[in-house]
Write an enzyme that holds these catalytic residues in place. Structure first.
Site: not given
Ligand SMILES: [Zn+2]
Ligand SMILES: [Zn+2]
Length: 592
Positions: A291, A320, A338, A340, A342, A421, A467
């Site tokens: 992000c 992580r 991911q 992922d 945005h 969410k 996200h």
């Molecule tokens: Zn994010």
């Protein structure tokens, strides 16, 4: 029957189990006995380790007690009196709890994870008696054990645990049981557990040569050639879904100056979960999420309302610093990527964007035959921003869910403090549920990173960030897929789609030609050139769950053909190479 009722049964069985253990082992001292997913456990201190035979004997006594229709008799008493009661029974752990309760209040038991232990009033506690067994407990329980089907539970295993989770303290034995409303449900559960063991992605991943681990890189998978093929197939599939939907891909740095993490707030709240690196000039940390990097990309230019939504997709690795003890296969890792993205949108675009997103979610999960359902998490007690903004956002999410025809459950108060969410859960082939996709609205980061666009009114406005991920992490999603398909991937995902099996050495050259022809049509084909006999080669290919076996002998070679067998054993007979290519292409196209 609601889960609450089932949990009450499960918890009541923990008492019955303790009562049975006490009869067999009068010296037993009891710790805590909470409800857990699918059952219960009780921590008990004994003079010797329990054997499988002991478990059977305990289970039999439990069954007898259940049939005796024992009552759960409640009494309330002051702390000191309860201490006396448990002291007389030599239940030292209960006495210790009561003593702590007196000096420190309910925080004294907060670390024990047993919500049934005591209520909020710590001056008086409740005690339950079942037959000859007395326990410190808040309840509730079944009124009488007759409410429990004597064939609906099973003791499953014993593991070690320390009293209060403290390695300096007594070593306890944690006795686990599972329980359901009916015998049938218990049996179904036990079958599911057996099936899950067979499908365990760690086992299947090794058998199929997909990935490995090494102690020198805990929590980070080595993707072997076949696993890498699978990984890349999924990565490119996702790109094929996202690019036509208006996403662009970026690659942002893996390591950032702590200034970035301070701006995002991760430095103060999340630092211990990130790998930190001291470089010459600055304190740096390896990114644990994409992000903040995307905010820098968005903020690097003046953005007009005409440019929005802007959708940045990224698949680079994240790290992580998970505790060593929780690492497990591909589901709990330290390194992962991911699917992922945005989405940067104007507030009035939230509804449309989420609806489009839910459309993508539906399409992706249907390609994997994974039914799904959604949960909408709304404003929590502590939240950032105006109630009005929240109401607007929640209304848009609800409408989007309804317009996209996605059934959902409302989880009041389950949103993050910076926005509502939607969590999506999928159900795999053996009925287990997994959370994969999430879609999180964020009003906080645009403030922190001063993310804005120039509106039609020529004034600056805040964007909203969404996200979102559909697979979640590739690693975890691959684990789910391995178990969902039991390793027998559909043709489009299979790392090796067809295995050529020459019957004799003289067919080797022809096999190479066929491999080349199919390979140039985009099919992943290998040749089994081992010295084994044909039947053994077929068996090996079946064990490797390869969708097509192409057997080649004199006749096939003469006819420019292959004899096609499926891994299920089905025989498609002889096909020309071109015919087979079409069959395979069609299966891939239809995601079979
Ligand atoms: Zn994010
Ligand atoms: Zn209880």
């Amino acid at each position: 029957m609601t889960n609450e009722k089932l949990d009450t049964k499960r918890h009541s069985l923990a008492h019955i189990m303790a009562a049975s253990i006490q009869e067999m082992f009068p010296e037993a001292k009891f710790g805590v006995g909470p409800v857990i997913e699918e059952g219960f456990f009780y921590d008990v201190h004994l003079s010797r380790p329990l054997t499988p035979e002991d478990l059977q004997a305990i289970e039999k006594r439990m069954r007898d007690k259940v049939k005796q229709n024992l009552r759960f008799e409640r009494s309330e008493m002051p702390l000191d009196q309860a201490s006396e009661v448990f002291k007389n029974m030599s239940q030292d752990f209960k006495v210790e709890l009561l003593r702590d309760l007196k000096t420190r209040g309910t925080t004294a038991v907060a670390d024990l994870g047993d919500s049934n232990l005591v209520g909020s009033n710590v001056n008086e506690v409740s005690v339950y008696k079942t037959g000859n067994f007395t326990d410190l407990c808040r309840g509730p329980h079944v009124k009488e054990t007759g409410e429990i089907d004597p064939d609906s539970f099973r003791l499953t295993r014993v593991s070690g645990a320390y009293w209060r989770g403290n390695q300096e303290r007594e070593q306890m034995q944690r006795v686990y049981g599972v329980a359901f409303d009916t015998k049938k449900e218990l049996e179904e559960y036990l079958v599911r557990v057996e099936e899950a063991k067979k499908r365990d992605h760690r086992k299947v991943g090794r058998e199929l040569g997909l990935f490995m681990f090494h102690p020198w890189a805990p929590g980070a998978a080595f993707w072997l050639p076949k696993g890498t093929t699978l990984y890349n197939t999924l990565a490119n599939y996702m790109r094929g879904i996202l690019f036509p939907a208006g996403y662009v891909e970026v690659k942002t740095p893996l390591i950032f100056n702590k200034a970035l993490w301070e701006t995002s707030g991760h430095w103060s709240h999340y630092r211990q979960n990130m790998f930190q690196i001291a470089s010459e000039e600055e304190q740096m940390a390896v990114k644990a999420m994409n992000c903040p990097g995307h905010y820098l990309v968005f903020g690097s230019e003046v953005r007009s309302y005409r440019d929005l939504p802007i959708r940045l997709h990224e698949q680079t690795p994240l790290h992580r610093n998970e505790a060593f003890g929780v690492l497990s296969g591909l589901t709990r890792v330290r390194q992962f990527s991911q699917d992922d993205a945005h989405c940067f949108v104007m507030p009035e675009q939230i509804g449309d964007e989420v609806e489009r997103l839910l459309g993508l979610v539906r399409r992706v999960y249907s390609d994997f035959s994974l039914p799904f359902e959604a949960k909408l998490g709304t404003r929590p007690a502590e939240f950032l921003g105006e109630v009005e903004t929240w109401n607007h956002a929640e209304a848009q999410l609800k409408q989007a869910l309804e317009r996209a025809n996605v059934p959902y459950e409302l989880n009041e108060g389950d949103g993050a403090f910076y926005g509502p969410k939607i969590d999506i859960h999928v159900t795999d082939a053996i009925g287990r549920r997994w959370q994969c996709a999430t879609l999180q609205l964020d009003y906080m980061m645009p403030e922190r990173f001063d993310l804005k666009y120039v509106g039609a009114d020529n004034a600056e406005h805040r964007v909203v960030v969404i996200h979102r991920a559909i697979f979640g992490s590739f690693e975890r999603f691959i684990a789910i897929l391995i178990e969902h398909y039991a390793g027998a991937f559909p043709v489009w995902l299979a790392p090796v789609q067809a295995m050529l099996i020459p019957i004799a050495d003289r067919h080797a050259e022809y096999c190479k030609q066929v491999k080349e022809r199919l390979g140039s049509a985009g099919l992943r084909v290998e040749i089994d050139s081992s010295v084994e006999r044909m039947q053994a080669k077929i068996r090996n290919a079946q064990m490797q769950k390869i969708p097509y076996m192409l057997v080649v002998g004199d006749r096939e070679q003469e006819q420019a053909a292959v004899a096609v067998r499926l891994r299920s054993g089905e025989d498609l007979k002889t096909k020309s190479v071109d015919e087979f290519r079409s069959i395979a292409r069609e299966a891939i196209e239809q995601k079979k």
